[in-house]
Structures are given as structure tokens and as C-alpha cells.
Scaffold this active site. Structure first.
Site, PDB file in Angstrom:
ATOM      1  N   HIS A 246     145.083 -21.558  22.950  1.00 50.80           N
ATOM      2  CA  HIS A 246     145.824 -20.429  23.496  1.00 50.80           C
ATOM      3  C   HIS A 246     146.965 -20.878  24.412  1.00 50.80           C
ATOM      4  O   HIS A 246     147.377 -20.145  25.305  1.00 50.80           O
ATOM      5  CB  HIS A 246     144.880 -19.498  24.275  1.00 50.80           C
ATOM      6  CG  HIS A 246     143.797 -18.916  23.428  1.00 50.80           C
ATOM      7  ND1 HIS A 246     142.617 -18.423  23.962  1.00 50.80           N
ATOM      8  CD2 HIS A 246     143.694 -18.756  22.092  1.00 50.80           C
ATOM      9  CE1 HIS A 246     141.847 -17.980  22.996  1.00 50.80           C
ATOM     10  NE2 HIS A 246     142.476 -18.169  21.847  1.00 50.80           N
ATOM     11  N   GLU A 276     146.087 -19.204  11.603  1.00 49.37           N
ATOM     12  CA  GLU A 276     146.266 -20.421  12.405  1.00 49.37           C
ATOM     13  C   GLU A 276     146.167 -21.622  11.472  1.00 49.37           C
ATOM     14  O   GLU A 276     145.248 -21.730  10.662  1.00 49.37           O
ATOM     15  CB  GLU A 276     145.207 -20.474  13.515  1.00 49.37           C
ATOM     16  CG  GLU A 276     145.276 -19.251  14.424  1.00 49.37           C
ATOM     17  CD  GLU A 276     144.142 -19.185  15.429  1.00 49.37           C
ATOM     18  OE1 GLU A 276     143.461 -20.210  15.635  1.00 49.37           O
ATOM     19  OE2 GLU A 276     143.933 -18.100  15.997  1.00 49.37           O
ATOM     20  N   GLU A 372     137.113 -20.994  12.147  1.00 55.55           N
ATOM     21  CA  GLU A 372     138.228 -21.677  12.798  1.00 55.55           C
ATOM     22  C   GLU A 372     137.771 -22.917  13.572  1.00 55.55           C
ATOM     23  O   GLU A 372     137.821 -22.945  14.807  1.00 55.55           O
ATOM     24  CB  GLU A 372     138.988 -20.726  13.721  1.00 55.55           C
ATOM     25  CG  GLU A 372     138.130 -19.900  14.674  1.00 55.55           C
ATOM     26  CD  GLU A 372     138.972 -19.026  15.583  1.00 55.55           C
ATOM     27  OE1 GLU A 372     139.918 -19.529  16.206  1.00 55.55           O
ATOM     28  OE2 GLU A 372     138.684 -17.817  15.658  1.00 55.55           O
TER      29      GLU A 372
END
Length: 416
Positions: A246, A276, A372
């Protein structure tokens, strides 16, 4: 502008109003869908002897009422009783909350500091023929001060936590939610393609991010007959800036051989999706390629594990073993995935469905989760940087559909 019966005796100004300025706005969700959400909550209220619920979080107000508020230092609420839903909004917003709310709306003014709590009292007490004894609130959203203010406003009430019950309701998505999230995932893929087109040595991170964000906003605007264009964003990092999932965008210039992290987040109607990907500018070192291939191996394994009947914690433990085999578990950054729905980087989290060792939730049809895996290799070690791939999967009766179509891995994402 219809007056609400709330004249302040000292100022002779209205504390509350009902503002009707235009018709109800278009929504991607049908009346049946919004009724279902509210009825599910009312059923829970009836089973648990709850007279009214005061939702105060972005995600719950949006989920039940269809209104995504902009706080800007003011308080907002969605009140559900056995018959009605009413949002309580600040006067600065004019008629927009009423246009967005699936239900009623009351506006409180700034003329007195306690008008928000006065509004809660008026809405809840006027909706009940009996003394309110049990009120549901979101314990995980309220500060101590906020909680004490509610106690002062309703001194005879017993407050009960409604946050977890609401979260579990939101974890299983309706067909209409799945359709919206699928559309959003397609827009994220499009943003990723526009991001790739902007990547070259010498470009700044912020320039690449803006190219992707602008493309997604234009695509969202072209997709729906009416949509509030807010909060869509892109995080694009290079080199050392890839070490955190982030990390904010900077003005750092991309260099040939840099590891890159692409993160596209289209937002529509309060719903979030993500794309992503790990990429490289022009070329990657042998050690970077080795580590990237391993992370892609973990990602592929994780995609196969996501299916109904599987426990979240078991997925995490099995993928841990794969990282451990490659002696990379020490570089793993966070959990392997999470639920999707009414979510953003500053609101919402269905923490009951996360692919972590301490979450024993069993996946079921209608849930939507990401896969992820990420590892972060510190500076000074060959192959340094953050590696992360991210796909979104819809749990079905006998498997899971991957709604992310953007390719991953070295054969696709070394950008020349």
C-alpha cells in the site's frame, strides 16, 4: 424543501429538514435487491429483540441505503427499524443523500452542535410506539467519545453490537453484486493495459498511475447511465517503493531493470476491485526472475485451492509450506487474500473472510475472494523488491471463477 418539526426555540431555525431536490438517482441494484438486504437485517433484529439499528460506517450505510457519504468532519447514519430505513445526513450535502438513499432521508443542520444526535432521537423515537430498549450499533466503528454521545442521547437504551452480523450478511454476494464486481474487474484489467502502455524508462510513477486512473474513470463513465465518479485510484511503484503493498505513488523515475508493482483500483457505487501485478522495465536479473517465478508458482497453487468447502486457514497453511520449501516464508508480507464487496482503502473490511492462518471460515458459494501472495526481499539482497500477483475469484457451487483476465508472469510482464 419540506420542513421537519424541529424549530430551535432560541435561534428560531430548523434543526432538521427533509430536502427533496430531484428524483431518486439510478442505481445498479434493483428494488428487490435493496429490499433483500434490509429484510435480512430486520429478520436478524426480530430474532435478537433489537428495536432499531444505527449504522454509522461508510460500508454499512452504503450497503443498506445505497448512499456513500463524504464525512468531512461530520457524522452520518442509516437507521433501520421494523418498517423503514432512514439516512441522516448533513445539510452541506443538499438533496444528494435523499436522491441516493433507498428509503427516507432526514437532513440535520449546523445551527446546533448536537443536531445529529437530536435527529437520531427524532427518527428512532418517532418510529416506535414503545420505549426503545435495544439498539444495534457498530462497535468496531465508534470511538469512545462517539459511544458516550449515543449513551447520552439514549440513556435508557441497551446497545448491542450489530457489526459482525452485518459483516456475515455482506460476505455472501447476490447475483447483482457479482455482476457489478465482474464488470469492475474488467475495468481494472483495462486500467492495467493502459498502465503498461505508459511504462518506459524515465517515466515517473505518478505519470504512469495517472494514465491508468484516467482510463478507468473514462471507462466507468461510459459503462453506466449514471454513476458518481469518485475514489478510483492507482498505486504504481518502482524499485524500493515496491516493498509495501500500500505504498503511495511518488515522483520517482523508473529505471531500466526496475521491478515494478501495478495496482489498479476502480471504484463504483462503493464497490472495490483490484488488479495487482509484478512487472519489470525492459529486463530482469536472473535472481529477480527466479523469485518472480516462485511467487507465480505460489499464486497458481493458491488459485487451485480456492473452492467451496475449503477453510481459509488451510489455504494459508498449504501455501506457507510452498514458500517454506523455497526458503522464502520469512519474506512473506501478509495474508494470501480477502473478501470483496463494499470496500475501499479507507473503509470496509469483511475480516471474517481472509486467507490467513487465524481465520477458520469455510468458503461457500457467493463469496468473492482474492488470491494475492506477496514476498518482499530487502535491499542489499539479490532480487530485492516486492513481488505480488492478484486475481479475484467468485466461489461457485463446484469451484470458482477467476474474473481477472490480465496475464501474469515473466513471459507477459517484462515491459520493453
Amino acid at each position: 424543501m419540506q420542513k421537519f418539526n424541529s424549530i430551535d426555540k432560541q435561534t428560531q431555525m430548523h434543526r432538521l429538514m427533509q430536502i427533496k431536490n430531484g428524483e431518486k438517482a439510478w442505481s445498479p441494484f434493483s428494488d428487490d435487491e435493496m429490499d433483500r438486504r434490509q429484510d435480512d437485517m430486520r429478520a436478524y433484529m426480530a430474532e435478537n429483540d433489537i428495536d432499531a439499528v444505527i449504522f454509522t460506517s461508510y460500508h454499512c450505510v452504503n450497503y443498506y441505503a445505497g448512499f456513500l457519504y463524504c464525512s468531512f468532519g461530520r457524522k452520518y447514519a442509516c437507521i433501520i427499524d421494523k418498517d423503514n430505513l432512514t439516512t441522516l445526513s448533513a445539510g452541506i450535502d443538499g438533496g444528494q443523500p435523499a436522491r441516493m438513499t433507498y428509503g427516507n432521508n432526514v437532513t440535520y443542520t449546523d445551527w446546533r452542535r448536537d443536531n445529529f444526535f437530536f435527529g437520531l432521537q427524532e427518527i428512532i423515537i418517532s418510529s416506535s410506539r414503545t420505549r426503545i430498549m435495544r439498539i444495534g450499533i457498530e462497535f468496531d466503528h465508534l470511538s469512545i467519545e462517539y459511544y458516550k454521545q449515543l449513551e447520552a442521547a439514549f440513556p435508557e437504551a441497551e446497545f448491542v453490537n450489530i457489526a459482525k452480523a452485518s459483516m456475515w450478511m455482506r460476505t455472501v454476494k447476490s447475483p447483482e453484486e457479482i455482476q457489478l464486481i465482474t464488470t469492475s474487474a474488467q475495468i481494472a484489467d483495462y486500467g492495467g493495459r493502459m498502465c503498461v502502455e505508459a511504462i518506459h524508462a524515465g517515466a515517473r510513477e505518478n505519470e504512469v498511475a495517472l494514465a491508468a486512473t484516467n482510463a478507468m474513470v473514462k471507462r466507468i463513465a461510459a459503462t453506466f447511465p449514471r454513476v458518481e465518479l469518485m475514489d478510483t485510484w492507482t498505486w504504481f511503484q518502482s524499485g524500493i517503493n515496491t516493498d509495501g503493498a500500500h505504498n503511495p505513488v511518488t515522483n520517482k523515475k523508473i529505471k531500466s531493470g526496475d521491478i515494478l508493482s501495478l495496482n489498479c483500483f476502480p471504484m463504483m457505487f462503493g464497490y472495490y476491485t483490484a488488479l495487482e501485478r509484478t512487472l519489470f522495465c525492459e529486463h530482469a536479473s536472473d535472481e529477480h526472475l527466479r523469485l518472480w517465478e516462485i511467487n507465480c508458482e505460489v499464486h497458481r497453487a493458491g488459485l487451485k485451492l480456492i473452492r467451496p468447502g475449503v477453510k481459509c486457514s488451510d489455504i494459508a497453511k498449504m501455501l506457507n509450506e510452498l514458500y517454506e520449501y523455497h526458503d522464502l516464508l520469512k519474506y512473506r508480507s501478509f495474508g494470501y487474500g480477502h473478501s470483496f464487496g463494499v470496500l475501499s482503502h479507507y473503509y470496509g473490511r469483511e475480516a471474517g473472510v481472509e486467507l490467513r492462518e487465524d481465520v477458520d471460515t469455510i468458503l461457500e458459494p457467493g463469496m468473492i475472494v482474492s488470491m494475492e501472495p506477496m514476498i518482499m526481499i530487502p535491499e542489499g539482497i539479490p532480487g530485492a523488491g516486492g513481488y505480488r500477483e492478484h486475481d479475484i475469484l467468485v466461489i461457485e457451487e463446484s469451484g470458482a471463477e477467476n474474473i481477472t483476465k490480465f496475464p501474469f508472469g515473466p513471459e507477459h510482464n517484462i515491459i520493453k
